[in-house]
Design a protein around this motif. Structure first.
Motif, PDB file in Angstrom:
ATOM      1  N   GLY A 100     -12.909   0.715  15.201  1.00  0.00           N
ATOM      2  CA  GLY A 100     -12.570   0.599  13.697  1.00  0.00           C
ATOM      3  C   GLY A 100     -11.269  -0.187  13.801  1.00  0.00           C
ATOM      4  N   LEU A 101     -10.844  -0.570  12.388  1.00  0.00           N
ATOM      5  CA  LEU A 101      -9.713  -1.311  12.170  1.00  0.00           C
ATOM      6  C   LEU A 101      -8.554  -0.089  12.084  1.00  0.00           C
ATOM      7  CD1 LEU A 101      -8.270  -4.055  11.530  1.00  0.00           C
ATOM      8  CD2 LEU A 101      -9.225  -3.496   8.879  1.00  0.00           C
ATOM      9  N   VAL A 102      -7.425  -0.567  12.609  1.00  0.00           N
ATOM     10  CA  VAL A 102      -5.898   0.080  12.517  1.00  0.00           C
ATOM     11  C   VAL A 102      -4.931  -0.895  12.695  1.00  0.00           C
ATOM     12  CG1 VAL A 102      -6.154   0.523  14.939  1.00  0.00           C
ATOM     13  CG2 VAL A 102      -5.025   2.233  13.661  1.00  0.00           C
ATOM     14  N   GLN A 103      -4.039  -0.220  11.965  1.00  0.00           N
ATOM     15  CA  GLN A 103      -2.811  -1.126  12.004  1.00  0.00           C
ATOM     16  C   GLN A 103      -1.938  -0.860  13.018  1.00  0.00           C
ATOM     17  OE1 GLN A 103      -0.478   0.052   8.323  1.00  0.00           O
ATOM     18  NE2 GLN A 103      -1.752  -1.335   6.948  1.00  0.00           N
ATOM     19  N   PRO A 104      -1.019  -1.813  13.580  1.00  0.00           N
ATOM     20  CA  PRO A 104      -0.376  -1.742  14.702  1.00  0.00           C
ATOM     21  C   PRO A 104       0.407  -0.377  14.670  1.00  0.00           C
ATOM     22  CG  PRO A 104      -0.119  -4.061  14.058  1.00  0.00           C
ATOM     23  CD  PRO A 104      -0.837  -3.364  12.968  1.00  0.00           C
ATOM     24  N   GLY A 105       0.629   0.226  15.833  1.00  0.00           N
ATOM     25  CA  GLY A 105       1.267   1.553  15.647  1.00  0.00           C
ATOM     26  C   GLY A 105       0.391   2.498  15.413  1.00  0.00           C
ATOM     27  N   GLY A 106      -0.636   2.609  14.989  1.00  0.00           N
ATOM     28  CA  GLY A 106      -1.698   3.405  14.485  1.00  0.00           C
ATOM     29  C   GLY A 106      -2.392   4.156  15.913  1.00  0.00           C
TER      30      GLY A 106
END
Length: 122
Positions: A9-15
């Motif tokens: 999926g889509l995740v933000q940096p650091g996630g």
């Protein structure tokens, strides 16, 4: 034998994300299992692998951030990905070295899942 991967999926940096890959079919046993990834215009590379006894191996780029594990009873391998970076964006594939019985003969083959997309972006 089929391998079904999920969890991308889509995740933000650091996630974080957790990938799963379950094998099904006429399986006698599974030896090594692993995760590979392929970024756009790059070759497929090993991310992590794990033996049936639990010995693990990681690419230098993911050491300390990713953890591979497996549930032998469920024929499933997992990849816990923490502190994700944009450079981790890729299609992730699972692979399993599966032993099957064909015509009374034990045969070991590599099987691949179809891949799951991981996108790390803000």
């Amino acid at each position: 034998v089929q391998l079904q991967a999920s969890g991308g999926g889509l995740v933000q940096p650091g996630g974080s994300l957790r990938l799963s890959c379950a094998a099904s079919g006429s399986i006698f046993s599974i030896h090594d299992m692993g995760w590979y990834r392929q970024a756009p215009e790059k070759q497929r590379e090993l991310v992590a692998s794990i033996t049936s006894g639990g010995v693990t191996n990681y690419a230098d780029s993911v050491k300390g951030r990713f953890t591979i594990s497996r549930d032998n009873a469920k024929y499933t391998v997992y990849l816990q990905m923490n502190s994700l970076e944009p450079e981790d964006t890729a299609v992730y594939y699972c692979k399993a070295e599966v032993e099957v019985i064909q015509h009374s003969v034990y045969v070991t083959r590599n099987y691949w899942g179809k891949g799951t997309l991981v996108t790390v972006s803000s």
